[in-house]
Design a protein around this motif. Sequence first.
Motif: not given
Length: 440
Positions: A161-169, A197-203, A205-206, A208-215
Amino acid sequence: MRAHIITYGCQMNEYDSHLVASELVSLGWELVDSVEEADFVLVNTCAVRGKPVEKVRSLLGQLRKEKERRGLLIGMMGCLAQLDEGQQMAKKFGVDILLGPGALTSLPEALKQNARFWDLTFREDVLDYIPPPPKGALSAHVTIIRGCNHHCTYCIVPTTRGPEVSRHPDLILKEIELLKQAGVVEVTLLGQNVNSYGKDQPGFPSFAELLRMVGGMGIPRVRFLTSHPVNFTDDIIQAIAETPAICRYIHLPVQSGSDRVLRRMAREYRRAHYLDRIRKIREMLPDAVLSTDIIVGFPGETEEDFQETLSLYDEVGYDQAYMFIYSPRPGTPAYKHFQDLPREVKVERLMRLIEKQKEWSYRRNLEWVGKTVEVLVRGEAKEEGFVQGHDRGNHPVLIPAAQAPVPGLYQVEIKQATPHLLFGEVVGAREPAPIPLPVA
Ligand code: SAM
Ligand code: SF4
């Protein structure tokens, strides 16, 4: 033109199968339920252990016969497709279209060409694709990050599956909004290691932040899979504690209780760190349901090492566990460098671990008797006269069918427990009343 998709493996594969199914439908294909009805059979494969690989081998053998008999287009995707092992198989069994996990958006192009089409590239547009909501589903998966940056010595996933790549929030939130509008009440955020999540793309959310947004989007239930103990940080636990929509079901794979084995597995944490994460979860989320993955019989695992896994199990007291016998996978460091243990040793240890799991699951399940939980009823159970669903802690719950005639969310009082099941009775429907399945 009719297509049939067969899926092996994890939730990521289920999500990917839905993705290609929606590509096919948008190209005018009809999806059918059996090989016999199909002009195109697409097999979504798993390569994590030897068993699913053998299943694919035998299925491809049958499909080749079908192809010789009446002509058939055969496709192969998923982790096995990315490996030499899978490509040899594909050649042998006459696979026409082969797509690695990063090349799913090449399917339309593959179907246009009247020749064998193989694509093993990792295309960026896989991340941008928003599949339409699955028809009639109350529960759906959403991939938030693809790939894996870890190098556990037993695991083939980083290769496939290759290296980690986060999807745009924005894409994630848009996909979830569409699911919500379609009547989905439970969303599971997916990744091999969602904590990254988010560590590979500057800008971005982390996690934890994504969880809050989705929640905060109004979906009654939000779950996530899988977490890695190395970066299951306090801010993630805090985000769960503060966000009522996030289910307090934590799947935290430990793999082994022995530091010596964890080191040989290259698991980047030790027993003390893992237990510290559990302590923090228990402190901040006292009602959390805990589950794990454990591999038994890793090369070099001694009886003492295994005893440490058993004692860790007792220290945590898991509600649930997924237990695997170590399976040597060609292409992994463990396969190359370590000697596999005899099968009898591995099986005997697995049996002992299963006994431990049953004891703990029963103890934990009994704690729910008399409590009222929210159950997402999905449909008929195997047991006659019952419907089956799961609560926010991922426990399977059986309810008399007459009490929950349509799928949806119900308030259920737990009356009885077994090691694997909870039995309950409906005491009310969540507001608004049970959400019926949208008509397909
Ligand atoms: N990324 C997740 C993690 O690290 O926990 C899990 C992904 S992996 C596909 C799912 C589980 O399969 C792992 O947690 C591990 O227990 C198991 N697994 C992976 N490779 C294995 C192997 N070679 N033999 C047995 N089990 C294996
Ligand atoms: Fe495999 Fe380890 Fe990555 Fe999980 S974290 S997918 S077990 S390499």
